[in-house]
Motif scaffolding. Structure first.
Motif, short mmCIF file in Angstrom:
data_model
loop_
_atom_site.label_atom_id
_atom_site.label_comp_id
_atom_site.label_asym_id
_atom_site.label_seq_id
_atom_site.Cartn_x
_atom_site.Cartn_y
_atom_site.Cartn_z
N MET A 1 0.85 -1.17 0.00
CA MET A 1 0.00 0.00 0.00
C MET A 1 0.90 1.23 0.00
SD MET A 1 -2.73 1.25 2.88
CE MET A 1 -3.99 0.12 2.34
N ILE A 2 0.55 2.21 -0.83
CA ILE A 2 1.31 3.44 -0.93
C ILE A 2 0.62 4.52 -0.10
CG2 ILE A 2 2.27 5.19 -2.47
CD1 ILE A 2 3.37 2.35 -2.96
N VAL A 3 1.38 5.11 0.81
CA VAL A 3 0.88 6.16 1.70
C VAL A 3 1.64 7.45 1.40
CG1 VAL A 3 0.65 6.88 4.11
CG2 VAL A 3 0.39 4.47 3.50
N ARG A 4 0.93 8.53 1.31
CA ARG A 4 1.57 9.84 1.16
C ARG A 4 1.42 10.60 2.47
NH1 ARG A 4 3.56 13.02 -2.39
NH2 ARG A 4 2.85 11.84 -4.19
N ILE A 5 2.54 11.08 2.99
CA ILE A 5 2.51 12.02 4.11
C ILE A 5 2.66 13.39 3.47
CG2 ILE A 5 3.60 12.82 6.22
CD1 ILE A 5 4.57 9.95 6.70
N ILE A 13 3.98 0.66 2.52
CA ILE A 13 3.86 -0.14 3.74
C ILE A 13 3.22 -1.49 3.39
CG2 ILE A 13 3.76 1.81 5.32
CD1 ILE A 13 0.71 1.39 5.45
N GLY A 14 3.56 -2.49 4.16
CA GLY A 14 3.02 -3.82 3.94
C GLY A 14 1.69 -4.02 4.65
N PRO A 15 0.89 -4.98 4.21
CA PRO A 15 -0.41 -5.24 4.81
C PRO A 15 -0.30 -5.68 6.27
CG PRO A 15 0.11 -6.91 3.16
CD PRO A 15 1.17 -5.86 3.08
N ASP A 16 0.81 -6.28 6.64
CA ASP A 16 0.98 -6.74 8.02
C ASP A 16 1.09 -5.58 9.01
OD1 ASP A 16 0.97 -9.30 7.00
OD2 ASP A 16 3.16 -9.51 7.07
N ASP A 17 1.38 -4.39 8.53
CA ASP A 17 1.55 -3.23 9.40
C ASP A 17 0.25 -2.47 9.65
OD1 ASP A 17 4.39 -3.54 9.71
OD2 ASP A 17 4.57 -2.86 7.64
N LEU A 18 -0.79 -2.81 8.91
CA LEU A 18 -2.04 -2.05 9.02
C LEU A 18 -2.70 -2.15 10.39
CD1 LEU A 18 -3.69 -2.53 5.52
CD2 LEU A 18 -2.60 -0.50 6.46
N GLU A 19 -2.60 -3.30 11.05
CA GLU A 19 -3.24 -3.45 12.35
C GLU A 19 -2.66 -2.47 13.37
OE1 GLU A 19 -3.87 -6.89 15.71
OE2 GLU A 19 -3.75 -7.50 13.61
N LEU A 63 5.89 7.78 -9.64
CA LEU A 63 4.56 8.19 -10.09
C LEU A 63 3.47 7.26 -9.58
CD1 LEU A 63 5.45 9.16 -13.77
CD2 LEU A 63 5.14 10.68 -11.81
N GLU A 64 3.72 6.61 -8.47
CA GLU A 64 2.74 5.69 -7.89
C GLU A 64 1.54 6.48 -7.37
OE1 GLU A 64 3.06 2.34 -7.79
OE2 GLU A 64 4.99 2.48 -8.80
N SER A 65 0.37 5.87 -7.46
CA SER A 65 -0.84 6.46 -6.92
C SER A 65 -0.91 6.16 -5.42
CB SER A 65 -2.05 5.86 -7.64
OG SER A 65 -3.24 6.33 -7.08
N SER A 66 -1.18 7.18 -4.62
CA SER A 66 -1.27 7.00 -3.17
C SER A 66 -2.65 6.46 -2.80
CB SER A 66 -1.04 8.32 -2.45
OG SER A 66 0.23 8.82 -2.72
N GLU A 67 -2.66 5.39 -2.00
CA GLU A 67 -3.92 4.82 -1.55
C GLU A 67 -4.41 5.51 -0.28
OE1 GLU A 67 -3.92 0.35 -1.98
OE2 GLU A 67 -1.83 0.83 -2.49
N LEU A 68 -3.49 6.07 0.49
CA LEU A 68 -3.83 6.82 1.70
C LEU A 68 -3.05 8.12 1.71
CD1 LEU A 68 -3.56 4.07 4.45
CD2 LEU A 68 -5.66 4.99 3.47
N GLY A 85 -12.25 10.02 7.55
CA GLY A 85 -13.38 9.38 6.89
C GLY A 85 -14.17 8.60 7.92
N ASN A 86 -15.06 7.76 7.46
CA ASN A 86 -15.85 6.94 8.38
C ASN A 86 -14.99 5.95 9.16
OD1 ASN A 86 -18.20 8.15 7.55
ND2 ASN A 86 -18.66 6.60 6.01
N GLU A 87 -13.81 5.62 8.61
CA GLU A 87 -12.93 4.65 9.26
C GLU A 87 -11.63 5.30 9.71
OE1 GLU A 87 -12.54 1.61 6.26
OE2 GLU A 87 -14.23 0.52 7.10
N GLY A 88 -11.62 6.60 9.93
CA GLY A 88 -10.42 7.28 10.33
C GLY A 88 -9.53 7.60 9.14
N LEU A 89 -8.28 7.86 9.41
CA LEU A 89 -7.33 8.15 8.34
C LEU A 89 -6.93 6.88 7.61
CD1 LEU A 89 -4.96 10.69 10.14
CD2 LEU A 89 -6.64 11.20 8.36
N ILE A 90 -6.91 5.77 8.36
CA ILE A 90 -6.49 4.49 7.80
C ILE A 90 -7.66 3.52 7.87
CG2 ILE A 90 -4.87 2.55 8.02
CD1 ILE A 90 -2.91 4.57 9.23
N PRO A 91 -8.28 3.19 6.74
CA PRO A 91 -9.41 2.27 6.75
C PRO A 91 -9.01 0.87 7.19
CG PRO A 91 -8.98 3.12 4.53
CD PRO A 91 -7.92 3.64 5.42
#
Length: 92
Positions: A1-5, A13-19, A63-68, A85-91
């Motif tokens: 997942m691509i995150v832009r600050i 970031i990897g999916p394992d870090d989302l929790e 030129l990656e598209s940011s998902e968050l 959003g409805n699920e915070g900054l990180i869905p």
């Protein structure tokens, strides 16, 4: 997942870090709901620091598209509230 600050660039970031990131996001939301500026600031910095720590910075010319999109570390509580959003900054 691509995150832009905002103001810094993109981080992969990897999916394992989302929790862990979701837990930090929940703390940030709670601080905003309570109007607790001090806790808000601590939670925002913790979330951004964790993203930087677990992620891999992408080159500036990527030129990656940011998902968050996350706010900058100096964002105000009102600015972050508008981004939630409805699920915070990180869905999830």
């Amino acid at each position: 997942m691509i995150v832009r600050i905002m103001g810094e660039g993109q981080i992969e970031i990897g999916p394992d870090d989302l929790e862990v990131l979701n837990a930090l996001d929940s703390g940030l939301e709670a601080a905003i709901e309570a109007g607790d500026e001090e806790t808000f600031r601590v939670q925002l910095h913790a979330l951004l620091d964790k993203v930087r720590h677990v992620g891999k910075a992408l080159p500036d010319d990527s030129l990656e598209s940011s998902e968050l999109i996350l706010p900058p570390s100096d964002a105000s509580m009102d600015e972050v509230r508008e981004m939630l959003g409805n699920e915070g900054l990180i869905p999830g």
